[in-house]
Design a protein around this motif. Sequence first.
Motif, short mmCIF file in Angstrom:
data_model
loop_
_atom_site.label_atom_id
_atom_site.label_comp_id
_atom_site.label_asym_id
_atom_site.label_seq_id
_atom_site.Cartn_x
_atom_site.Cartn_y
_atom_site.Cartn_z
N ARG A 96 1.14 6.67 -7.06
CA ARG A 96 0.13 7.69 -7.35
C ARG A 96 0.74 9.09 -7.30
N MET A 126 2.08 1.69 -3.53
CA MET A 126 1.03 2.14 -4.44
C MET A 126 0.76 3.63 -4.26
N TYR A 131 0.81 -1.21 0.00
CA TYR A 131 0.00 0.00 0.00
C TYR A 131 0.85 1.26 0.00
N VAL A 154 -2.40 -2.39 -10.52
CA VAL A 154 -3.13 -1.24 -9.96
C VAL A 154 -3.85 -0.53 -11.11
N PRO A 155 -5.01 -1.05 -11.48
CA PRO A 155 -5.70 -0.50 -12.66
C PRO A 155 -6.03 0.98 -12.52
N ALA A 156 -6.06 1.49 -11.29
CA ALA A 156 -6.33 2.92 -11.13
C ALA A 156 -5.23 3.77 -11.76
N LEU A 157 -4.08 3.18 -12.03
CA LEU A 157 -2.96 3.94 -12.60
C LEU A 157 -2.91 3.84 -14.12
N GLU A 158 -3.88 3.16 -14.71
CA GLU A 158 -3.88 3.01 -16.17
C GLU A 158 -3.88 4.38 -16.83
#
Lengths: 344, 344, 344, 344
Positions: free
Chosen positions: A19, A15, A12, A46-50
């Motif tokens: 970000r 990650m 975490y 971490v698909p949020a970083l795509e």
Amino acid sequence: MIEVGIVGGTGYTGMELLRLVARHPKLRLAEITSRAEAGTRVDELVPALEGAVDNVFTAPDTERLSRCDVVFFATPNGIAMESAPALLEAGCRVIDLGADFRLRDPAVWTEWYGMSHSCPELLEEAVYGLPEANRDALPGARLVANPGCYPTAVALGLLPLLEAGALADGPVVADCKSGVSGAGRAAKVATLFCEANEGFKAYGASGHRHLPEIEQTLARVAGAPVDVTFVPHLVPMTRGMQATLHVVVDRPLDELEALYRQRYADEPFVHLVASGGHPETRWVRGTNHCRIGLHQPPGRPDRAVILSVIDNLTKGAAGQAVQNLNRMFGLEETAGLEGLAYVP
Amino acid sequence: MIEVGIVGGTGYTGMELLRLVARHPKLRLAEITSRAEAGTRVDELVPALEGAVDNVFTAPDTERLSRCDVVFFATPNGIAMESAPALLEAGCRVIDLGADFRLRDPAVWTEWYGMSHSCPELLEEAVYGLPEANRDALPGARLVANPGCYPTAVALGLLPLLEAGALADGPVVADCKSGVSGAGRAAKVATLFCEANEGFKAYGASGHRHLPEIEQTLARVAGAPVDVTFVPHLVPMTRGMQATLHVVVDRPLDELEALYRQRYADEPFVHLVASGGHPETRWVRGTNHCRIGLHQPPGRPDRAVILSVIDNLTKGAAGQAVQNLNRMFGLEETAGLEGLAYVP
Amino acid sequence: MIEVGIVGGTGYTGMELLRLVARHPKLRLAEITSRAEAGTRVDELVPALEGAVDNVFTAPDTERLSRCDVVFFATPNGIAMESAPALLEAGCRVIDLGADFRLRDPAVWTEWYGMSHSCPELLEEAVYGLPEANRDALPGARLVANPGCYPTAVALGLLPLLEAGALADGPVVADCKSGVSGAGRAAKVATLFCEANEGFKAYGASGHRHLPEIEQTLARVAGAPVDVTFVPHLVPMTRGMQATLHVVVDRPLDELEALYRQRYADEPFVHLVASGGHPETRWVRGTNHCRIGLHQPPGRPDRAVILSVIDNLTKGAAGQAVQNLNRMFGLEETAGLEGLAYVP
Amino acid sequence: MIEVGIVGGTGYTGMELLRLVARHPKLRLAEITSRAEAGTRVDELVPALEGAVDNVFTAPDTERLSRCDVVFFATPNGIAMESAPALLEAGCRVIDLGADFRLRDPAVWTEWYGMSHSCPELLEEAVYGLPEANRDALPGARLVANPGCYPTAVALGLLPLLEAGALADGPVVADCKSGVSGAGRAAKVATLFCEANEGFKAYGASGHRHLPEIEQTLARVAGAPVDVTFVPHLVPMTRGMQATLHVVVDRPLDELEALYRQRYADEPFVHLVASGGHPETRWVRGTNHCRIGLHQPPGRPDRAVILSVIDNLTKGAAGQAVQNLNRMFGLEETAGLEGLAYVP
């Protein structure tokens, strides 16, 4: 652009670093390592970083890492101390988000972390990266020990008091509460949703590794040992941390407030809430801010209750690491840390 | 069967009472009142009670209520004191889950609750319904003041210490945490899901109404005033409460454990967890149990940290009220309170 | 007293069984096994059971288990089928909460569960333990296949419709949602608090093991295959399950309501909510109840939306297993299942 | 800098707008109104904005608002239509985040919203602000109707299918799920933490106001009415929305995937997840992104399940409003919308 490496980007803390680095105007992620995920795209994990991070995890390799300007270690304790000497030797700077360089005394480190220190000779050089206490030591530092989350919340809550010598005799009680992300991303029964949800508990009440770090920091600031009791608790939320500090003081509440307001007037990330207010962890979620409230128990002019809230992953870890990097490299201290908490 | 009335069955405390009364082997719900919901079936408001409760809310009516053997008040503060004299006069017993009869001194009551007391002459008669401290005063009592949730958690955590005189000089810090149901079922922005979820905060740090009740109880048990600081916090969960009690003690941890174990050996609802353990609120969810853990901070043989957990709606309110009723009417103290927490 | 054994008491289904068995008036827990926890007291692993369960986990031993009157398997798929034949042989009855005996066709079982069935000869004898569909097959049954959670919620939502032949041509969409406890107590990253909290997602949308079970059950009731699409989702809550069933029907809503009301009039655990109402999972939390609501999309007299809610661990697993046991042994069907949900 | 006004900044949609406007490189918040909070500093109500927003709420005043370049209405339905004509007249542009200008047919509006429309003559001019469907109508638009959250998630999930005529005969089932913030910040019992937490339910299953908007949008894109059933559900989380779309299709899954990939290749905010993947709402939390997954039920080559996730407050409200503003004023479409979701 400053070339950045991250060792251990799958937890975490890593990650959160990803970000922040991805949106930092002066940083470029050159290298990210994970033994387990080597070959995997970061944005697959971490698909949020795509769209924001194009890197692929690589196996840790000192040679490749040493080409970075700075390497963050977001690793379990004991990893950074194995790699730091070679990286420093190669001219790369190091910011350790783990505990390897936080304690000055290697014997205390061994007592609490259960291993002997592999490079005790670096402990003196390592700068304890709490900018509010240590800002001037950061520019040019080669090795920064990023503070623990609890020590950050506690220290920011007590700094003005200790610097001013306003703490009277008597124990300091640091009753602290953390969201579950502080326990990390390893698969354990105790942090399963169904175990942590809808429950509250203390842990480590007979001794937690952040205690010696808290004691060391408070003693440095106060110039003498501070009698502190520390009990952490687990709160059923993902992010957020509060230190509730019960202290004996030598002056009334309004003077304390003036003291804190003045002390933190120029700090970009530490703020006092309005008189009588109670800071909430959600106000600082995902940000590098610390908010502090001061109270006096009814009829106890010699006591104070200090409420200090941070996001354990940001000001308590990755955000503070970026703040330290900004100082180390002469950037604007707030660069890359301007994001606002979403409410709700 | 004992005929029971409930005044104010639409709040969370009232709903919990309904659940317990519905499955109690010796109680029959004769009357349940709500001015706002008069005419509504109880199981329309609380569908979970469908098939278990057939009653319909009625407008409050002293005449009808007085036909009950006992009436619970699960009402805002200030309501029970208006109705209790007439009910007692009519031979009906009263258990107030609100604060009207908790404080012995009407001046203190007025100071904290902002209204003058309408029947101060009953304050002396009212039995403070903490059975662990006051068991023998309950049989035959006409009027019982059911303790607040925080005072229950704090008192059970300190009873053995105070009774044994094992508390040394120094402040007691009661750092307490409650689930959101403690804030009640009134529609308020501050307790909306999106405001309370994923956040943590202290409240009432400059003074909370449960403080004088805590002070009164501790002083009674100790035989002298106890210096206590009380700070409540809001935890993003529905039920559960923990008091973390930081104290200075006159004996080592193993003797404290022996003291607690002996003191609570025969208590049906209070239990010490295994040495070194940390009780969790979810273990007591929906039950009348209190679980206590004892710890000593490292290197501080004169300090102890006492962890006391309850369900704020059960042992902290409705369950304790039923326990008190059981004692008042000579029933088995655990009658109707055998339900187990669901885990997870 | 009926002597009960539980194989696999350390998962969530097993814990729920323990809770129900501990308070069941006619059952005695004779044996509870866990390879990993052999020698551990049950109430050490599940402190909520302290005072209610005295047993100690033992290593699985068919000889000892076979002395029980009935053994529950709360184990991963593939375990019960290995042990059941010997237990049945020894005169012990078996209730499998896993999937080993749910599918009639061993080829279908192998296709979905990836192993060959070790005792296909028992599949015909095994009674599918959905009492609402199969009540009369249970008394005296030796081997009961306890239904899956999703199949239970879906089947109870469709039973009256299928039995009455009121389903018109057109696909049945079973859009289902489950709390996280359905994923079990194994330590996995995907069900960590910080992964499951504050998020929503579908899973298994291309095929989930409960699909062939749903198809088999619906076909049996309807007397012909039913065209059903099933998509499960994960809800950030511990317990609870809803099936939202989108169907094409041959009659108007009021007739459907009459049909459901009549069909379930005598069912102790299945209830229609008031017209226009939406059942909530929290109303059935910790209980064996299923609540159903019926709706018609505006302007679509040929469509219906059926909302069916259960607790996935109770009616969806352990509660239904106890209900089945009650039927098998001629007890009151509701014995041990009278507990009420706590609200809130 | 573009001068922005916000009417109704005290709800969740307004707060999200404030967060986005505060960090937008080309916008300046000139005016923010709230009748109830006039005179209050914005950062007093929303402490998370301290240091980022200096404004003070003012009472709504058309004259002052009309000096802005553009005014957002984040108000209850029926407010924007009262003020829009005067603002437009004064040369100010309007983006309504409410429903006042979403439906073309004022009779349908009246049917669903229960009031007559005060300026039906503007309905034709109003641009439905779903940039993915309507991008070219936005530059220069004076009045934009910002879509509802459910219609956004549903439309983005179906656009490629409808445009390509790949939807076969048969009903479209839109089974949708929303976080609690969608219910707004008004104090209501139903959205209290203790009512919404740990529960799941459908609502509006017999008819929800977003249905006619969904029907209108799908019909426009498809060029003919689309038979759609819509059932919304409440998920115990603060933010996030998923539409699970069950459809009958005329081509196999791989062709569908190719279709979607191509259609959204140049969209900055809409992305297909990897084949076989299930998008999660937490990946888009606080962002303007929509993520879509495609699945085919086993053995049903003519069916597809489309999973479409957004943040209901961002792409479902305030983020889309900013995206629309960017288009209206010729800014980069992603300006101010680059923030990344925090994970966890």
